[in-house]
Design a protein around this motif. Structure first.
Motif, PDB file in Angstrom:
ATOM      1  N   GLU A   1       0.833  -1.208   0.000  1.00 54.32           N
ATOM      2  CA  GLU A   1       0.000   0.000   0.000  1.00 54.32           C
ATOM      3  C   GLU A   1       0.868   1.259   0.000  1.00 54.32           C
ATOM      4  N   ARG A   2       1.970   1.232   0.735  1.00 52.25           N
ATOM      5  CA  ARG A   2       2.894   2.368   0.774  1.00 52.25           C
ATOM      6  C   ARG A   2       3.492   2.615  -0.614  1.00 52.25           C
ATOM      7  N   ILE A   3       3.836   1.540  -1.302  1.00 50.44           N
ATOM      8  CA  ILE A   3       4.355   1.668  -2.664  1.00 50.44           C
ATOM      9  C   ILE A   3       3.261   2.218  -3.577  1.00 50.44           C
ATOM     10  N   GLY A   4       2.045   1.740  -3.399  1.00 48.74           N
ATOM     11  CA  GLY A   4       0.916   2.261  -4.177  1.00 48.74           C
ATOM     12  C   GLY A   4       0.699   3.746  -3.939  1.00 48.74           C
ATOM     13  N   MET A   5       0.820   4.170  -2.680  1.00 45.89           N
ATOM     14  CA  MET A   5       0.682   5.599  -2.353  1.00 45.89           C
ATOM     15  C   MET A   5       1.799   6.420  -2.994  1.00 45.89           C
ATOM     16  N   PHE A   6       2.995   5.846  -3.041  1.00 49.07           N
ATOM     17  CA  PHE A   6       4.093   6.536  -3.711  1.00 49.07           C
ATOM     18  C   PHE A   6       3.716   6.825  -5.160  1.00 49.07           C
ATOM     19  N   PHE A   7       3.186   5.821  -5.860  1.00 48.59           N
ATOM     20  CA  PHE A   7       2.816   6.019  -7.265  1.00 48.59           C
ATOM     21  C   PHE A   7       1.670   7.020  -7.404  1.00 48.59           C
ATOM     22  N   THR A   8       0.741   7.011  -6.467  1.00 50.17           N
ATOM     23  CA  THR A   8      -0.350   7.989  -6.490  1.00 50.17           C
ATOM     24  C   THR A   8       0.208   9.404  -6.344  1.00 50.17           C
ATOM     25  N   GLU A   9       1.123   9.580  -5.409  1.00 53.07           N
ATOM     26  CA  GLU A   9       1.737  10.894  -5.200  1.00 53.07           C
ATOM     27  C   GLU A   9       2.601  11.296  -6.388  1.00 53.07           C
TER      28      GLU A   9
END
Length: 188
Positions: free
Chosen positions: A117-125
């Motif tokens: 999820e943290r990696i996913g948030m990185f891509f979202t940001e």
């Protein structure tokens, strides 16, 4: 200092050897930090992996912030600066782990849901930051005003990830810059 050293060494070993194939003993050997000191900072390898993901996020965010703040350059020039930085990192790692986030997401344990999820948030940001750059390009007349920044940003990241993968498999970092230059031409 020892904690930082372990994270930096692990960041490279996980990409080079793989998370599963990098033992704590190997981290101790390469980092030259005592086993007791490693375990003082991290209770297990999964904690190191979390710190490694945070390390890569910080590295990318720093490089992206540098790009966003250099308003005197065109959007394309700033993107090329960012990607030149990424390309140099890929070459320094000898083309192992073209995109650290995808490599680590694939390698991390199935139960590491928060890490994914943290990696996913990185891509979202990252998509949000690229969207901001695209918007700046439209406002400055560098890109057509008919494009949708959010959609273009999503496509850009997908395109970039493909370029990183192909650059890794062909051991040619110039693919990254060439791909993005072609992408930018489509926006004009």
């Amino acid at each position: 200092m020892n904690r930082k050293r372990v994270i930096e060494i692990a960041a490279n070993l996980f990409l080079e050897m793989g998370f599963l194939y990098t033992s704590m003993d190997e981290l101790v050997r390469v980092s030259k930090v005592s086993k007791s000191n490693v375990y003082y900072h991290f209770s297990n390898k999964e904690e190191i992996l979390e710190s490694v993901v945070d390390y890569w996020i910080a590295m990318y965010n720093y490089a992206m912030e540098e790009v966003l703040n250099q308003q005197q350059f065109s959007v394309e020039q700033r993107v090329i600066m960012f990607l030149t930085h990424l390309s140099q990192g890929v070459q320094e790692r000898e083309f192992k782990g073209g995109c650290p986030f995808i490599t680590l997401a694939i390698q991390c344990p199935a139960q590491a849901i928060q890490l994914k999820e943290r990696i996913g948030m990185f891509f979202t940001e990252l998509q949000s930051k690229v969207s901001l750059l695209i918007t700046q390009g439209i406002e400055r007349g560098e890109f057509r005003n008919t494009i949708q920044p959010e959609e273009v940003a999503a496509l850009f990241i997908t395109n970039l990830e493909g370029a990183l993968f192909i650059a890794e498999t062909q051991k040619d970092a110039t693919i990254i810059i060439k791909t993005v230059q072609q992408f930018m031409q489509l926006l004009r």
